[in-house]
Design an enzyme around this catalytic site. Sequence first.
Site, PDB file in Angstrom:
ATOM      1  N   HIS A  31       0.832  -1.208   0.000  1.00 57.78           N
ATOM      2  CA  HIS A  31       0.000   0.000   0.000  1.00 57.78           C
ATOM      3  C   HIS A  31       0.866   1.257   0.000  1.00 57.78           C
ATOM      4  O   HIS A  31       0.718   2.138  -0.865  1.00 57.78           O
ATOM      5  CB  HIS A  31      -0.906  -0.036   1.235  1.00 57.78           C
ATOM      6  CG  HIS A  31      -1.788   1.158   1.399  1.00 57.78           C
ATOM      7  ND1 HIS A  31      -3.136   1.141   1.118  1.00 57.78           N
ATOM      8  CD2 HIS A  31      -1.526   2.426   1.833  1.00 57.78           C
ATOM      9  CE1 HIS A  31      -3.663   2.327   1.358  1.00 57.78           C
ATOM     10  NE2 HIS A  31      -2.701   3.134   1.795  1.00 57.78           N
ATOM     11  N   GLU A  32       1.775   1.353   0.969  1.00 52.15           N
ATOM     12  CA  GLU A  32       2.608   2.556   1.077  1.00 52.15           C
ATOM     13  C   GLU A  32       3.581   2.664  -0.096  1.00 52.15           C
ATOM     14  O   GLU A  32       3.944   3.774  -0.513  1.00 52.15           O
ATOM     15  CB  GLU A  32       3.357   2.561   2.408  1.00 52.15           C
ATOM     16  CG  GLU A  32       2.470   2.536   3.646  1.00 52.15           C
ATOM     17  CD  GLU A  32       1.477   3.682   3.717  1.00 52.15           C
ATOM     18  OE1 GLU A  32       1.672   4.707   3.012  1.00 52.15           O
ATOM     19  OE2 GLU A  32       0.482   3.568   4.462  1.00 52.15           O
TER      20      GLU A  32
END
Length: 601
Positions: A391-392
Site C-alpha cells: 500500500h505505502e
Amino acid sequence: MAEEKLLSRAEVPENLKWNLALLYQSDADMKADFEQTTKLVDQFAEFQGTLATTAANLAKALILSKQIDEELEKEFVYAFLRRDSDTTDATATELYGMISSQMSSISAKMAFFEPEIVEMDDTTIDGFFAAEPKLAEFKFMLTKIRNEKAHVLSNLEEQLLSRASKALNAPDEIYNTLNDADLTFGTVHDDDGNEVQLTHGNRSQFTESQNREVRKEAVLAYEKPYNELRNTFAQTLNSYMGMHNMTADVRHYSSARQASLSSNQIDEQVYDTLVSSVNQHLDLAHRWYALKKKVLGLDKFYKYDINVPIAGNDLLKTTFDEGKQLTREALSVLGPKYMEGLNREFYNRWIDAAENKGKRSGGYQISVYKANPFILLNWTDKLYSTYVLAHESGHAMHSYFSQAAQPSEYFEAPIFLAEVASTFNENILTNYLLEKYQDDKQIKIFILEQYINGFIGTIYRQSQFAEFEHNAYQTQEKVGTLTADYLDQMSGDLVDKYYGPSVTPTGTKTQSWAYVPHFYMNYYVYQYATSMAASTALSAQVWNKEDGALQRYYDFLSAGGSDYPVETLKRAGVDTTNSDYLEQAFKVFEQRLDEIETLLA
C-alpha cells in the site's frame, strides 16, 4: 520482528531505519538551510503589491515561491520524520516545534500572493500569459487559485489566518502526542501465557489469536485508555472540527466539507453517492459476518472475534525481507520501470520498518521533491504488514513517477488520487497470491479472507467513518460542542448498522472513534473508499493485460496533481461522477464472497 519488550530507538538496527542523511547529515545542516530559506522568504515579501505590474515580475515571484516551497518541504519533512521516529526524543520534538512555529510566520509573509492573484482581471492575466513564456508552467496552478476567488480573503485577513495556523492546528498535534507518546495499554497474555506489552504495532498479533481469551483481553485492554480519556479525546476532536467549521465560514463556504472538496473541484455528491451506495450493499458485509460466525461455531460473535482468521494464524507469515520479496514478485506485472523504482525504495533505506518506543503508530508515506519518498511502518511478521508495505509503496511510486514527470508544484497528487495508487497495489497483491496458491485450499481461504477484510476495512469501514465524520462536523456547527456521550452514541449506532445483526457489541463505544487519527485530516477518510473502488477497476484492467491499460496507469502515476483529480481518473478509465465504479467494486467483492463460501462448504 515484534519483541516482547518494545525496543528503544537506539536499539533498532540501522537497516530497519530510514536514512535521513538522504535529506540532511545533521540537525545543524537542516537549521543552516532553513535560515537561508527564511532569507528567500524575505525576498519574496518584497514582491507584495507588484504582482500585477508586469508579466516578468509575476514570473519571478512564482519561480522564487517554487524554490521556497521546495526548500521548506525538505526542511520540514526532515524535522517531521525526526519527530515521528521517536516522539519521546526531546531534541527531535524541539526541532519539529521550531520549524512548525516558523512556518506560521512564513505563511503570513507569503499570504499576500493569493489575494493579489485573485484581484487581477482576466484581461491582465491573459495578456501576461501571452507575453511571458515562463508563466505557461504555472497556468493550472493560477487557474485553481482564481477559481477559488470567492473564498480568498483580503491580504490582511490571509495574514491573520496564517499567523494563527499553529494555534489552530494545535488539536491535531495534541491528539498525535497523546495517542503516540503518552497512551499506554499495559500488558496482556500471549498464546503461551506470557505477559507481553500491548502496543499499537503488535495489537493484531493478539486480536487474531485462535485463543478467544487472548483476543478478548487484548481488545479490552486496547479500548481501556481511550475510554478513560474519552472526555479529553472528545474535546480534542471538538476543537479540531470547530476550527475547520470556523475557517470554512470565514472563507464563505457553506460547510467544512465543501471547503475541503472545493479546491479539487470534487462535487459533494461524490461523497453522498459513496455513503448511499455502501448503505445499499451492507447486506454483503453482514453476509460475511454471518458466514464467519457459522464457520467458527460461535453462539455469540463478538467484535473481538471478527479478526481471527478462519484458516488459522500466520499461514503466510513473512519477515520484512520476505514481505519485500513478495511485494516485488506481485508488482512485477507493472513492468521494469516500476520495478526499478521499487528497488530504489527497498535498497536505499527509504523505509522505517521496526516498531520502537515513542514511534508514531500506523503507517504512511511522505515525499520530498528534492530527495525521495519515505515510508513509516510498524512491522509485524503477518501478511497484513506485507499489504501495508504494498500500500505505502503504491504511494511512494506514485510520487516517484510524478516527480520525474512534473514540476514541483504539481508532483504531489491530491489524496483523492493518491489512495488509488496505494489500494491498486493491494488488489494486485491479492490477485498474485490467489494465483500463486491456487492449489492450496487453506492458504487460498486465508488470502480471500485477507482480501475481504481489506475490502470491508477500506470501503465499508471508511464509509462508516465518513458518515461519522460528516455528522460530527454538522453537529459541531449547530450545537458548538461534541461531548463524549454524543460521540459514543453516534459511533455506536453506526457500528451496529455497519456490522449487522450477527455481531454482538462488546467493550466500550469510545474506542470506535477516539483511536482514528484520520479524523484529524479533515474529510480524508471517504477517499480511501472511493479510491479502493476506482483501483479495483484499474487493477483488473492491468492484471488482465487489457490493451493500453498499463500505459494508462503509468500516465495516471505521472500526472501527479497537474489536473483536477476527477479528470485524471477519467483519462485512466474510471468515472467517479456516477455510481458505476462502486457497483463494479461490489460485484468483485460479491464474487470473492461466493468463492470463499464455496471453499468453506
